[in-house]
Design a protein around this motif. Structure first.
Motif, short mmCIF file in Angstrom:
data_model
loop_
_atom_site.label_atom_id
_atom_site.label_comp_id
_atom_site.label_asym_id
_atom_site.label_seq_id
_atom_site.Cartn_x
_atom_site.Cartn_y
_atom_site.Cartn_z
N THR A 71 61.12 60.70 46.11
CA THR A 71 62.40 61.35 45.84
C THR A 71 62.28 62.79 46.31
O THR A 71 61.34 63.49 45.95
N ILE A 72 63.24 63.23 47.14
CA ILE A 72 63.20 64.60 47.64
C ILE A 72 64.47 65.35 47.22
O ILE A 72 65.49 64.74 46.89
N ASN A 73 64.37 66.66 47.23
CA ASN A 73 65.52 67.52 46.95
C ASN A 73 66.32 67.67 48.24
O ASN A 73 65.94 68.42 49.14
N LEU A 74 67.43 66.96 48.34
CA LEU A 74 68.22 66.98 49.56
C LEU A 74 68.78 68.36 49.88
O LEU A 74 68.85 68.75 51.05
N ARG A 75 69.17 69.10 48.85
CA ARG A 75 69.76 70.42 49.08
C ARG A 75 68.74 71.36 49.75
O ARG A 75 69.05 72.04 50.72
N ASP A 76 67.51 71.36 49.23
CA ASP A 76 66.47 72.18 49.84
C ASP A 76 66.21 71.73 51.28
O ASP A 76 65.99 72.54 52.18
N PHE A 77 66.25 70.41 51.48
CA PHE A 77 65.95 69.85 52.79
C PHE A 77 66.99 70.23 53.82
O PHE A 77 66.66 70.73 54.90
N PHE A 78 68.29 70.06 53.49
CA PHE A 78 69.28 70.36 54.53
C PHE A 78 69.54 71.84 54.69
O PHE A 78 69.82 72.31 55.79
N TYR A 79 69.39 72.62 53.61
CA TYR A 79 69.50 74.07 53.78
C TYR A 79 68.33 74.61 54.61
O TYR A 79 68.46 75.60 55.33
N GLY A 80 67.20 73.93 54.50
CA GLY A 80 66.03 74.34 55.27
C GLY A 80 66.06 73.87 56.71
O GLY A 80 65.15 74.22 57.50
N GLN A 81 67.08 73.07 57.09
CA GLN A 81 67.22 72.60 58.47
C GLN A 81 65.95 71.90 58.96
O GLN A 81 65.52 72.05 60.11
N GLN A 82 65.35 71.13 58.04
CA GLN A 82 64.08 70.49 58.38
C GLN A 82 64.31 69.11 59.01
O GLN A 82 65.38 68.52 58.89
#
Length: 332
Positions: free
Chosen positions: A261-272
């Motif tokens: 399970t990942i934090n999607l908000r951190d992931f897409f804000y981080g442009q990863q």
């Protein structure tokens, strides 16, 4: 007849036997390789669970090296007497975005390499790299190809990049370390084993941290351009936290759990970027062999066992005690 390690009748190690089986006949477009060595992979453990109890006997193993001793009608790429390694990927010729639907791997559903001989499509017999010993040649293909595709095709590693390889110890992880260093990257590795961390530094790793500690503290805030995640759920989020904004994580391993399970908000804000990878094509295998020949890279060898001592080898890899590749000596 041939001596072989084969699986039949029961799931898991209980179904493994060292005994004799009939050799397959060589058909048009095929070759028979008299195997001198073979290599053990984590995949072989999975095969013991996937191969059905009612299925016919299956010779296990995906890696091997030996001498061509019979060629079928129409074969032109190899001749009797050629020294070759086994390309473990069936029906994946060109470097495509993903394996084709007909892709298979030697050792399931067809017979594998833990035997005195194997019959394969001729295109799966590849010239043995001259700088490798027989023991090294027998373990190089599957792990080396997996590492090459993950690092170069998918990860697009470049000189000067910071690369993190969690769980240094497996054959693929040691190839990743050697390949990334040869490409000019700064390489960080993790392991809970102090012995493996020390060995990784000897192999060229720039930093080795305790995987059971605080990774962010150990890395002193340094973020990675590229993470090659080959462990699974137990390390995935810790790996992701070490990735810089805009960085890439490539994953192909799930031996330590396959759901995260990942934090999607951190992931897409981080442009990863999150990329999957698995094995590789025949084209990439040729590229990998050219790369190791250019840089004179040798597999990190853990231990080599006689084929009859297969239980000790399987026990070692199941307990993750190895550093590098485990091989089998099949014949002189």
């Amino acid at each position: 007849m041939m001596k072989a390690v084969y699986h039949k009748g029961q799931k898991g190690m209980e179904g493994l036997t060292y005994g004799e089986l009939d050799q397959a006949e060589v058909k048009a477009g095929e070759v028979r390789i008299r195997l001198k060595t073979a290599g053990l992979n984590h995949r072989d453990l999975f095969v013991l669970k996937r191969h059905g109890e009612e299925d016919p006997a299956l010779v296990v193993g995906s890696d091997g090296a030996g001498i061509v001793d019979e060629v079928g009608e129409g074969v032109t790429n190899v001749s009797e007497g050629d020294e070759v390694i086994v390309n473990p990927g069936i029906n994946w010729k060109h470097n495509t975005d993903a394996p084709p639907p007909e892709f298979d791997i030697v050792g399931l559903p067809g017979h594998g390499t833990f035997a005195e001989s194997i019959v394969l499509p001729a295109e799966n017999a590849v010239k043995k790299p001259g700088h490798l010993s027989w023991e090294e040649a027998g373990v190089v293909a599957l792990a080396g190809l997996t590492a090459y595709r993950a690092l170069f095709t998918r990860g697009q590693v470049k000189e000067g990049m910071k690369v993190l390889i969690p769980g240094i110890g497996s054959g693929v992880a040691t190839f990743l370390l050697q390949f990334a260093k040869a490409a000019g990257a700064t390489v960080y590795v993790t392991s809970r084993s102090e012995e493996k961390r020390k060995k990784a530094l000897e192999l060229g790793a720039d930093h080795a941290i305790d995987s059971e500690g605080d990774w962010e503290e150990a890395l002193e805030g340094t973020k990675m351009d590229l993470v090659i995640e080959c462990v699974g759920a137990t390390t995935f989020n810790k790996s992701l936290k070490q990735l810089r904004k805009g960085g890439t994580i490539v994953t192909f391993g799930a031996s330590a759990g396959d759901e995260v399970t990942i934090n999607l908000r951190d992931f897409f804000y981080g442009q990863q970027n999150l990329l999957g990878s698995t094995m590789g094509s025949a084209e990439e295998l040729d590229e990998m062999i050219a790369f190791i020949e250019k840089h004179q890279i040798h597999p990190v060898m853990d231990q080599v066992y006689d084929l009859a001592d297969y239980k000790s080898a399987f026990d070692r890899i199941e307990k993750a005690e190895q550093l590098g590749k485990i091989g089998f000596k099949v014949s002189e």
